[in-house]
Design an enzyme around this catalytic site. Structure first.
Site, PDB file in Angstrom:
ATOM      1  N   TYR A 102     -47.077   9.179 -34.703  1.00  0.00           N
ATOM      2  CA  TYR A 102     -47.346   8.795 -33.323  1.00  0.00           C
ATOM      3  C   TYR A 102     -47.369  10.049 -32.433  1.00  0.00           C
ATOM      4  O   TYR A 102     -46.450  10.861 -32.483  1.00  0.00           O
ATOM      5  CB  TYR A 102     -46.282   7.801 -32.841  1.00  0.00           C
ATOM      6  CG  TYR A 102     -46.425   7.527 -31.384  1.00  0.00           C
ATOM      7  CD1 TYR A 102     -47.535   6.837 -30.906  1.00  0.00           C
ATOM      8  CD2 TYR A 102     -45.504   8.006 -30.469  1.00  0.00           C
ATOM      9  CE1 TYR A 102     -47.700   6.629 -29.555  1.00  0.00           C
ATOM     10  CE2 TYR A 102     -45.661   7.791 -29.122  1.00  0.00           C
ATOM     11  CZ  TYR A 102     -46.764   7.101 -28.669  1.00  0.00           C
ATOM     12  OH  TYR A 102     -46.940   6.898 -27.337  1.00  0.00           O
ATOM     13  N   ASP A 173     -39.838   4.772 -38.307  1.00  0.00           N
ATOM     14  CA  ASP A 173     -40.559   4.091 -37.230  1.00  0.00           C
ATOM     15  C   ASP A 173     -41.281   2.899 -37.851  1.00  0.00           C
ATOM     16  O   ASP A 173     -42.202   3.063 -38.654  1.00  0.00           O
ATOM     17  CB  ASP A 173     -41.534   5.077 -36.576  1.00  0.00           C
ATOM     18  CG  ASP A 173     -42.214   4.502 -35.332  1.00  0.00           C
ATOM     19  OD1 ASP A 173     -42.405   3.275 -35.278  1.00  0.00           O
ATOM     20  OD2 ASP A 173     -42.574   5.298 -34.449  1.00  0.00           O
ATOM     21  N   LYS A 198     -45.250  -2.798 -28.474  1.00  0.00           N
ATOM     22  CA  LYS A 198     -46.384  -3.168 -29.310  1.00  0.00           C
ATOM     23  C   LYS A 198     -46.223  -4.600 -29.852  1.00  0.00           C
ATOM     24  O   LYS A 198     -46.276  -5.537 -29.079  1.00  0.00           O
ATOM     25  CB  LYS A 198     -46.548  -2.136 -30.427  1.00  0.00           C
ATOM     26  CG  LYS A 198     -46.439  -0.665 -29.949  1.00  0.00           C
ATOM     27  CD  LYS A 198     -47.582  -0.218 -29.065  1.00  0.00           C
ATOM     28  CE  LYS A 198     -47.360   1.145 -28.399  1.00  0.00           C
ATOM     29  NZ  LYS A 198     -47.003   2.250 -29.283  1.00  0.00           N
TER      30      LYS A 198
HETATM   31  C1  LIG Z   1     -46.351   3.442 -29.100  1.00  0.00           C
HETATM   32  C2  LIG Z   1     -45.566   4.011 -30.222  1.00  0.00           C
HETATM   33  C3  LIG Z   1     -44.376   4.706 -29.977  1.00  0.00           C
HETATM   34  C4  LIG Z   1     -43.866   4.996 -28.570  1.00  0.00           C
HETATM   35  O1  LIG Z   1     -43.441   3.845 -27.925  1.00  0.00           O
HETATM   36  P1  LIG Z   1     -43.520   3.618 -26.316  1.00  0.00           P
HETATM   37  O2  LIG Z   1     -42.966   2.260 -26.156  1.00  0.00           O
HETATM   38  O3  LIG Z   1     -44.964   3.765 -25.920  1.00  0.00           O
HETATM   39  O4  LIG Z   1     -42.682   4.688 -25.690  1.00  0.00           O
HETATM   40  C5  LIG Z   1     -43.665   5.177 -31.073  1.00  0.00           C
HETATM   41  N1  LIG Z   1     -44.113   4.996 -32.342  1.00  0.00           N
HETATM   42  C6  LIG Z   1     -45.264   4.343 -32.611  1.00  0.00           C
HETATM   43  C7  LIG Z   1     -45.705   4.174 -34.018  1.00  0.00           C
HETATM   44  C8  LIG Z   1     -46.033   3.832 -31.554  1.00  0.00           C
HETATM   45  O5  LIG Z   1     -47.184   3.204 -31.836  1.00  0.00           O
END
Ligand SMILES: *Cc1c(COP(=O)(O)O)cnc(C)c1O
Length: 379
Positions: A102, A173, A198
């Site tokens: 990311y 993640d 997300k």
């Molecule tokens: C969007 C995203 C993030 C960051 O999250 P936010 O809520 O935008 O701060 C981290 N890891 C992945 C894989 C993402 O898609």
């Protein structure tokens, strides 16, 4: 490390998503967690101050923790959660991270390395041997699987075992897979990270993050990072995310069904040079994903024929698919990732990330295939 007890063990995640995070059951209790708008609470209890904890925050933490199988700590965003983890690393410690991950996390790691705060080793995360040799002497292994936006699949159990042998903490993640498809703690990760912005929220209407761990002491350390870095989420965001999680099983299953159909058809489209999707039998991540995930998910990456302008024309030509960043909502989104200057140069210029939503798959296909035709015809 004393384990966190799991009162939800034995229930299907489909049930947990609907059941966890509700107020205590007594007559007249509301079914849903109230949106408690308070910065301070009367003294003598557990809450005291909303940066420490708050009722709506705890409802969100309960359901996310139950789904991942650990104790959750909510943050104002996924990036706030990421920075809380990075803050626990000792000065000049070695951090191993994927070459493609990311962008926000990637850029932050580069900043910390440039400032001398950490020493950064980048690895192709699907190459388990490269990961295993890089974790020697490392304090933290950062995993993302499948990766954003290349959809590479890391061998979670093997990477965690290598990190464990080297004494490194593993953060995974899990934003792309969600706990419906993958539970990294079960594969040996110490901490799971979510951008709840997300799939967990699922409606593109909030920013929120979470960390989940089974280690009680680590959970307290991470919670103290939230308090001291000032990264507490708002009550409305937590409420909306709990409401989003209630339909997570339905949304991810439908979006994934759509993604499978689209990935297969995209392979046969003359305007598409390559499809990356772990659900395709010949994808490099297919076998590994089939072993460690309950399904390949709802993100697909394609490379168009031609060059960046071809991919840009595709993004401009759709009617249903929204040209926007972000992912994991009910609506289908697409974007050319390299339109961001911070995106890794290893990501092809023509790569378009598709976040497949829950619309009718034939409508999605008709719109996307027509836009692909138009993008090539205009070239
Ligand atoms: C969007 C995203 C993030 C960051 O999250 P936010 O809520 O935008 O701060 C981290 N890891 C992945 C894989 C993402 O898609």
């Amino acid at each position: 490390m004393p384990p966190v007890e799991d009162p939800w063990a034995g229930l299907s995640p489909r049930t947990v998503a609907v059941t966890a995070g509700r107020p205590p059951a007594h007559p007249d209790a509301p079914l849903n967690p109230p949106v408690v708008l308070a910065s301070a609470f009367r003294a003598g209890g557990r809450m005291e101050y909303a940066r420490e904890t708050a009722p709506t925050t705890e409802a969100f933490e309960e359901v996310v923790g139950a789904l991942e199988g650990g104790a959750a700590v909510a943050f104002a965003s996924g990036m706030a959660a990421a920075n809380a983890v990075l803050d626990t690393v000792a000065p000049t410690a070695v951090v191993v991270a994927p070459e493609h991950a990311y962008t926000g996390v990637s850029v932050r790691l580069q900043e910390l390395a440039a400032a001398g705060r950490i020493r950064l080793r980048r690895v192709p995360v699907a190459d388990t041997e490269a990961v295993a040799s890089a974790v020697d002497g490392a304090a933290l292994l950062w995993l993302e699987s499948p990766t954003n936006p290349m959809l590479e699949v890391a061998d979670l159990a093997a990477c965690c075992a290598a990190a464990w042998a080297a004494g490194a903490t593993v953060v995974a993640d899990n934003t792309f897979a969600t706990p419906m498809l993958q539970r990294p703690l079960d594969h040996g990760a110490d901490v799971v990270l979510h951008s709840a912005t997300k799939f967990l929220g699922g409606h593109s209407d909030l920013l929120l993050g979470a960390l989940v761990t089974r280690d009680v002491e680590l959970a307290e350390t991470l919670r103290s990072r939230r308090v001291l870095l000032g990264a507490a989420p708002g009550a409305l965001e937590c409420y909306l995310a709990v409401r989003g999680v209630r339909t997570l099983p339905l949304r991810i299953e439908r979006a994934q069904d759509n993604a499978r159909v689209l990935a297969d058809r995209l392979r046969g489209h003359p305007a598409v040079a390559r499809v990356r999707y772990p659900g395709l039998p010949d994808d490099p991540g297919h076998d590994r994903a089939a072993r460690q995930m309950a399904g390949p998910g709802a993100l697909v990456a394609i490379e168009t024929v031609g060059d960046a302008p071809t991919a840009d024309r595709l993004c401009a030509a759709t009617r249903l698919w929204v040209h926007a960043t972000s992912l994991g909502g009910v609506e289908s989104l697409l974007e050319r990732r390299r339109r961001w200057s911070a995106e890794s140069p290893g990501v092809p210029e023509t790569l378009v990330r598709l976040s497949v939503g829950v619309e009718d798959v034939e409508d999605l296909w008709a719109d996307l295939s027509a836009a692909l035709d138009a993008a090539v015809d205009a070239g």
